[in-house]
Design a protein around this motif. Structure first.
Motif, mmCIF file in Angstrom:
data_model
loop_
_atom_site.group_PDB
_atom_site.id
_atom_site.type_symbol
_atom_site.label_atom_id
_atom_site.label_comp_id
_atom_site.label_asym_id
_atom_site.label_seq_id
_atom_site.Cartn_x
_atom_site.Cartn_y
_atom_site.Cartn_z
ATOM 1 N N SER A 51 -18.471 -1.563 -5.864
ATOM 2 C CA SER A 51 -17.503 -2.597 -5.523
ATOM 3 C C SER A 51 -17.003 -3.320 -6.770
ATOM 4 O O SER A 51 -15.809 -3.607 -6.888
ATOM 5 N N ARG A 93 -22.314 -6.289 3.414
ATOM 6 C CA ARG A 93 -22.753 -4.916 3.673
ATOM 7 C C ARG A 93 -23.957 -4.514 2.822
ATOM 8 O O ARG A 93 -24.783 -3.719 3.266
ATOM 9 N N ALA A 94 -24.054 -5.021 1.610
ATOM 10 C CA ALA A 94 -25.084 -4.539 0.687
ATOM 11 C C ALA A 94 -26.484 -4.934 1.119
ATOM 12 O O ALA A 94 -27.422 -4.152 0.958
ATOM 13 N N TRP A 116 -23.654 -0.351 -3.648
ATOM 14 C CA TRP A 116 -22.586 -1.201 -3.118
ATOM 15 C C TRP A 116 -22.080 -2.171 -4.176
ATOM 16 O O TRP A 116 -20.872 -2.326 -4.371
ATOM 17 N N PHE A 117 -23.003 -2.871 -4.837
ATOM 18 C CA PHE A 117 -22.592 -3.872 -5.813
ATOM 19 C C PHE A 117 -21.894 -3.248 -7.016
ATOM 20 O O PHE A 117 -20.858 -3.748 -7.458
ATOM 21 N N THR A 158 -18.683 -6.930 0.304
ATOM 22 C CA THR A 158 -19.782 -6.238 -0.374
ATOM 23 C C THR A 158 -21.111 -6.942 -0.145
ATOM 24 O O THR A 158 -22.119 -6.300 0.144
#
Length: 104
Positions: free
Chosen positions: A45, A31-32, A41-42, A28
């Motif tokens: 996830s 990618r974030a 994303w955060f 995460t």
């Protein structure tokens, strides 16, 4: 099932849960920061990782407190393994990027 086999399976289950949790966290973070919507994303996830982890602890630890403790120990052990492994991956990638920049 014998008690020692149950504890061993609980420990391995904890390692699997830890790998999913901490590996997912590492993924995460990677990618974030390159995403246009890092909050998505955060948050996404976090919800998924905590949901899987809590469900796993519930199913493993609901039968016996020793299994729950073994699962927790496996979870913590996997944290140290994941941190070490991801640090090696990041260092290797950083080293390769320095070589490419230096050679160009």
């Amino acid at each position: 099932m014998t008690d020692s086999l149950y504890i061993a399976i609980s420990f391995l289950s904890g390692m699997l849960l830890g790998t999913i949790f901490f590996g997912g966290l590492w993924f995460t973070v990677k990618r974030a920061f390159s995403s246009r919507m890092p909050a998505f994303w955060f948050l996404g996830s976090f919800v998924i990782r905590v949901g899987i982890t809590l469900a796993g602890f519930y199913f493993v630890g609901s039968e016996n407190w020793r299994g729950f403790v073994a699962c927790m120990v496996g979870f913590v052990v996997s944290r140290f393994i994941i941190v070490r492994y991801t640090k090696l991956l990041d260092d290797r990638k950083l080293h390769l990027n320095k070589e490419v920049r230096h050679g160009a």
